[in-house]
Design an enzyme around this catalytic site. Sequence first.
Site, PDB file in Angstrom:
ATOM      1  N   ARG A  19       0.796  -1.222   0.000  1.00  0.00           N
ATOM      2  CA  ARG A  19       0.000   0.000   0.000  1.00  0.00           C
ATOM      3  C   ARG A  19       0.828   1.270   0.000  1.00  0.00           C
ATOM      4  NH1 ARG A  19      -4.696  -2.121   4.166  1.00  0.00           N
ATOM      5  NH2 ARG A  19      -5.689  -3.403   2.589  1.00  0.00           N
ATOM      6  N   GLU A  68      -5.999  -2.559  16.447  1.00  0.00           N
ATOM      7  CA  GLU A  68      -5.387  -1.371  15.862  1.00  0.00           C
ATOM      8  C   GLU A  68      -4.921  -0.389  16.937  1.00  0.00           C
ATOM      9  OE1 GLU A  68      -7.876   0.634  12.991  1.00  0.00           O
ATOM     10  OE2 GLU A  68      -6.343   2.104  12.491  1.00  0.00           O
ATOM     11  N   ARG A  78       1.222  -1.697   7.212  1.00  0.00           N
ATOM     12  CA  ARG A  78       0.471  -2.948   7.356  1.00  0.00           C
ATOM     13  C   ARG A  78       0.140  -3.518   5.987  1.00  0.00           C
ATOM     14  NH1 ARG A  78      -4.618  -4.251   6.959  1.00  0.00           N
ATOM     15  NH2 ARG A  78      -5.516  -2.167   7.095  1.00  0.00           N
TER      16      ARG A  78
END
Lengths: 637, 249
Positions: free
Chosen positions: A330, A425, A435
């Site tokens: 990501r 989280e 992550r």
Amino acid sequence: MDLKNHIPSGPIDQKWDKHRADLKLVNPANKRKFSVIVVGTGLAGSSAAATLAELGYNVQAFTYHDSARRAHSIAAQGGINAAKNYQNDGDSVWRLFYDTVKGGDFRAREANVHRLAEVSVNIIDQCVAQGVPFAREYGGYLSNRSFGGAQVSRTFYARGQTGQQLLLGAYQALMRQVGLGKVKLHNKQEMMDLIVVDGRARGIVTRNMVTGKVESHMADAVILATGGYGNVFYLSTNAMACNVTATYRAHKRGAFFANPCYTQIHPTCIPQSGDYQSKLTLMSESLRNDGRIWVPKNKGDKRAPDQIPESERDYYLERKYPSFGNLSPRDIASRAAKEACDDGRGVGPGGLGVYLDFSDAIKRLGEKVIADRYGNLFEMYERITGENPYHVPMRIYPAVHYTMGGLWVDYNLMSNVPGLFVLGEANFSDHGANRLGASALMQGLADGYFVIPYTIGGYFAQGGFSPVSQDSPVVQATVREAEEKIQKLLSINGKRSPTSFHRELGKIMWDKCGMARNEKGLTEALKRIPELREEFWQDVVIPGSGAELNQSLELGLRVADFLEFAELMCYDALHRNESCGGHFREEYQTEDGEAKRNDEEFAYVGAWEYTGVGSKPTLHKEQLEFENVQLATRSYK
Amino acid sequence: MNLRLHIWRQSGPQDTGMLKTYDVANVSEHMSFLEMLDVLNEDLIAKGELPVAFDHDCREGICGTCGMVINGRPHGPLARTTACQLHMRTFKDGDEIYIEPWRARAFPVVRDLVVDRGSFDRIIQKGGFVSVNTGNAQDGNTLPIPKLDADRAMDAAACIGCGACVAACPNASAMLFTAAKIGHLGSVPQGQAERSTRAMNMVLQMDAEGFGACTNHYECEAACPKGISADFIAQMNKDFVSSAFGGRD
């Protein structure tokens, strides 16, 4: 203060077994003598509350929602990772461990990540047993797909609603315990403060959001499973109510906040359409299995996407990272999108977007197969944008999604405040600086189902719990402080709504502490945030009273905490003179624009101690030891 | 576009409540319905009035928190769409829009458009689960489930618990909600051991909460933002009857 992480000795694949063997036990008859408060009923909170009640502990669970089923875990679309190797494609506990450490840009604790990979297989079994309707092949066996940062298919899913189905599994387990009288569930209660007695976490102060009553609840241990702080940016993929209050108030009571600057920007979100926008919507990473990301090769190319010939398109992820292509992690995919847009090649209004194109996949597999895989996501996209992604490529842009930082915890998931445990989280422990997709669900459930039930017993077995009365001075003082804060907020009676302050803070954070940061911007933010906070306490207006359902007051209290917390984030981002994962400092990059880590100086967890509002927090370091994975430059090329 | 809104205002459960009229100007077609209400609320705060309380959270159509009756239809005019996913391009300049809370005895109004749906949780507590403690499970692939069964389970499990089915029903029945959970767990092997008691206990709780009975209007199915089929009600009735006669399905 010396941060003791309590990682057991021995080879990494035996640490958890050894630790479980070494942990003291609480015998079944004694478990009912211990009480636990669980704050938050998402994946981590619900699974922990249900499991601890099954074991026999007295559990009180708290949620600010009207039902325990509504936490934002429900919005996770794509899936959950597990090292089952059902696909026979070379997966293993070791590989999931390695991918997660590497994906986290070598800023996670090896021992925690290995444990996560080990229990990942138990999570799938447990959820299947609960009746979670995972996707299956025609033979009746579980189906898998791929996610970013992995070269195997280890992601389990339930259509595009995996988070929802896993949460409903945990919620149903929790409801069963509520029905049996083993859990007392408090809906519509927001945590206002942590009660610390004799150095131990012994309770919380809550506000009943319907009646406004502020009250204390006592227990032998407190578990926070209250999610991340992405809403400090105002616009994020988080739900509207997600906030930092519970963890931040615990921080103010002594718990260290670790790595707050590690925030994840998700590459595939629907671009912002106007100033009124209240939140951003994520399009699942799973779309990158079949969608190809591209921008025009030429700057300012305004042609419709189907008018741009193949030779004038830049499939930049496939070009730059051929071995992972559209499934690059990501942080890397987000930065590449920003780079293309900064270069003037973005598409859509304001040039803040890139295409996610399914036309090749539709040609190859047919519309029906694509609809079967992603139908609900395509519908959602069309509802929001008015465009049909079967015919026109989706337009996507990065948005704040997840926060890897959180309260510091040891191997037992206990913070530096004894008796305060932090799950999911809300803690910092497993994802390092970035992550991987489909790992949040895994971590939330690992912590709740399979870690805390063991480690909390070890804490209780140490003994020494004397009863604390709600009438004791320290409890009453904590309640009074919360009441005074509410009264103060209500009495300002200024001109600006809490939302307007929140939006302004979000803009500062996105501009100065967002996808790319630098020393100058962070320094400016550290000047601007206290000014905005000052203005907030002078000029905010909260209509209505504190003794009723008052959504402006709820928001005002949350924004007040964001206004303090934002400073902490900037301090952390400013001190970390390197780029790693979701923390990209412009001063520290390679010639081709990749993140440049500094392992010599920064291979540590930065855990911050609160020293007062507006006062610079104190940094404590937990050195990260890499005994099993060789520190290397992270490459997806 | 400019709109005239008629919104239900009620200060608390004891108040009788009434519709109040508000004008909102310069609404963009790209706004969601709730963002349009955000704009109204910011206006009200600026004028020193109390903003309209309404439930909402994820704004992605999945958490089930939001819910309001828009022009007589739960979640508004679009099929399979929650209020948060309804966008203003569905409306046009000059429209008048009536906004009301879910109306059902078992969903008391808390304030304005916010209702208490705790009754749904209590129905689930009576059997909407598989009784399996953490740690009991065997390997996930030891129990093959035919794809069609897994898909059918998923169709039912997609329920978000928003309550639109109750709001749409002339009898304020919670049959579709209850049937969705019974249908989900009844479609997979894991749910069989408790299938009979589940149907009995959940239906009895549904009645005890004050929800009405089903008279086959199918308004629930039409209003359901997740498109859950009323066929599941038939399955629930079958399970219930078989349970009442002491059968195990």
